[in-house]
Write an enzyme that holds these catalytic residues in place. Structure first.
Site, short mmCIF file in Angstrom:
data_model
loop_
_atom_site.label_atom_id
_atom_site.label_comp_id
_atom_site.label_asym_id
_atom_site.label_seq_id
_atom_site.Cartn_x
_atom_site.Cartn_y
_atom_site.Cartn_z
N SER A 70 0.64 -1.37 0.03
CA SER A 70 0.27 0.08 -0.18
C SER A 70 0.38 1.19 -0.17
CB SER A 70 -0.83 -0.26 1.57
OG SER A 70 -1.92 -0.83 1.14
N ASP A 162 3.50 -10.60 5.44
CA ASP A 162 3.98 -10.67 4.37
C ASP A 162 4.47 -11.65 3.49
OD1 ASP A 162 2.70 -8.04 4.30
OD2 ASP A 162 4.86 -7.13 5.47
N HIS A 452 -2.83 -2.48 -4.86
CA HIS A 452 -2.10 -3.81 -5.14
C HIS A 452 -2.54 -4.94 -4.91
CE1 HIS A 452 -2.72 -4.86 -1.08
NE2 HIS A 452 -1.86 -3.55 -0.21
#
Length: 521
Positions: A70, A162, A452
């Site tokens: 982001s 992540d 994304h």
């Protein structure tokens, strides 16, 4: 084009609607976006021109193959050019050797030598590349070794968002082995990012992290970092949620706590989740929680976390001129930035090129995110409240440009819970339908896109485990509205600002290297 409609007494808003985490993937397995009922988005895709945008790797200034995020996405969107990210800059610095001559890092080491004190390296131990990168930690350990430091302690924050939810065990093993081969660094504390990297002022989490670092007090103690992780797994905790754990020596005392005259290097390069812990250490007026101990330390930020704090920065920001907000302001256009808490910084700070400043004619609206432990418990988050407010703002007739972010598909996607992600997608679709209807009535148009992907891949196709990270998939961009636009060409995120300016009839500044996505033929 749009300016011919725009220059009337009643402002007809041009909206950039960012559906965070709305990636494109053809496969249906684990794809919450395809599984969801999305009549409004489907209708828009059928009725209006759309294209694909690249939002990862070199297209957004990241290393090849690196997924977007982001922060990176909004920087590129607002800048109208490819912005080379801190990850790329620091990687290059390590490769060419400049890292080991960085004066800010060397000052931190000099402080340790001068005071015969300790160096603390704290940050996210992850190959995710979103907030930090293991290579940077390894470079710091080598730097400390080469400078002869003996008291070097690592405070390991675990990822699980992540990267896969249980990647930390292998990473901690690798880190421990690296430490043994490269000097005297040791892991002193272990905890999930849920505690150490909160960004929503849930101070009870930050306090647990801070107390582990400064007092050596935590819910758990252990003899080594690997055991800390395996014990957490046995308790049912995945990496993100590992409760703060202090590593103790043979005497049962903490391996290390932060003391006066120590140096801290916070090696995260992304600012938003590094701020709260930094404030706790360095803000004189901090009131998030009572600090039983506040050591006087030499504190180094890997990148700029908060420009209001006068702290050494190893890799200071590169200033971006003539970003979208600045250009709109110079043209005398009135703009609105609106999002809920989780993405508010992205539509303001990051969209403005990593600057806190608010431009003339720029209004900001923050809708609080719900106070829940994880967003699968409330997949709609605050999307309905955001929608109510943005419709009210559209109807006010005040704004030329509105930038809106819906956080749901990203934030709920990070939980890895498929059913909740489907509900998140459906909530956003409902909101999109309402907003487009309001825009139509106001004579406005929208570009609908994403920064994304995320929710289009909720399952690891190889292991069957939940996929909680972003993806490297492209995103779509829809031109939703009446007008002269017949087709869009594929591009990348940095093409969005030039496209908006094209629609407004505003000349693109030379700093913007992106192109308009509008095909005139």
């Amino acid at each position: 084009m749009w300016n011919s409609l725009h220059m009337t007494q009643a402002r007809r808003p041009l909206m950039l609607m960012i559906l965070d985490g709305w990636g494109y993937r053809e496969a249906s397995e684990g794809n919450a976006i395809l599984a969801a009922e999305t009549p409004n988005l489907n209708s828009l895709l059928n009725e209006f021109p759309w294209c694909f945008l690249e939002c990862s790797g070199e297209a957004v200034g990241l290393p090849e193959g690196q997924m977007g995020n982001s922060e990176v996405g909004h920087l590129n969107i607002g800048a109208g050019r490819v912005v080379y990210q801190d990850l790329t800059r620091i990687n290059l610095s390590v490769r060419n050797g400049d890292f080991f001559e960085n004066p800010v890092l060397l000052d931190a080491i000099s402080n340790v030598k001068l005071n015969d004190s300790s160096l603390h390296l704290m940050g996210l131990v992850s190959y995710g590349g979103v907030h930090s990168y293991m290579t940077h930690l390894y470079a710091l350990i080598k730097l400390a070794r080469d400078k002869g430091l003996k008291k070097v302690y690592i405070h390991a924050f675990l990822d699980g968002r992540d990267v896969p939810p249980k990647a930390a065990l292998a990473d901690i093993r690798e880190l421990d082995a690296f430490c043994k081969e490269n000097g005297s660094a040791r892991i002193a504390t272990v905890q999930g990012r849920y505690y150490a990297m909160d960004r929503d002022k849930r101070w009870e989490r930050s306090k647990l992290a801070y107390d582990a670092l400064t007092l050596g007090v935590a819910p758990y103690t252990t003899s080594d970092a690997e055991t800390a992780v395996s014990d957490a797994y046995a308790r049912g905790e995945t990496d993100e949620f590992v409760k703060p754990t202090v590593v103790t020596g043979s005497d049962g005392k903490p391996e290390a706590v932060v003391q006066d005259n120590d140096s801290i290097i916070f090696f995260n390069f992304r600012p938003d989740r590094a701020r709260q812990l930094t404030w706790a250490f360095e803000n004189d007026d901090f009131d998030g929680f009572p600090r039983e101990k506040r050591p006087k330390v030499h504190y180094v930020c890997m990148a700029q976390y908060d420009e209001t704090l006068d702290l050494p920065i190893a890799f200071p920001p590169e200033e971006l001129e003539n970003v979208l907000g600045e250009v709109l302001s110079k043209q005398g256009l009135v703009q609105l930035r609106i999002a809920e808490t989780e993405k508010y910084a992205h539509v303001t700070f990051f969209l403005n090129g990593g600057q806190e400043k608010c431009y003339d004619g720029e209004d900001r609206c923050l809708i609080p995110s719900p106070k829940v432990a994880t967003y699968d418990l409330k997949p709609e988050m605050s999307a309905y409240e955001v929608t109510d407010e943005v419709i009210r703002r559209i109807q006010s007739g005040k704004y030329d440009v509105i930038v809106l972010n819906f956080a749901n598909m990203d934030m709920v996607g990070h939980t890895g819970i498929f059913e909740a992600a489907v509900q998140a997608v459906e909530a956003v679709d409902t909101c999109v339908g309402r907003i487009i209807e309001a825009l139509k009535k106001a004579g406005g148009v929208a570009l609908i896109t994403a920064d994304h992907g995320n929710a289009e891949q909720m399952e690891n196709q190889h292991t069957g485990e939940p996929h909680t990270a972003h993806t490297s998939n492209p995103v779509r961009c829809i031109y939703a509205g009446k007008g002269e636009v017949k087709a869009l060409e594929n591009g990348k995120l940095s093409d969005l600002a030039p496209t908006l300016l094209d629609l407004l009839g505003v000349p693109k500044p030379e700093e913007m290297k992106g192109k308009s996505l509008i095909l005139n033929e």
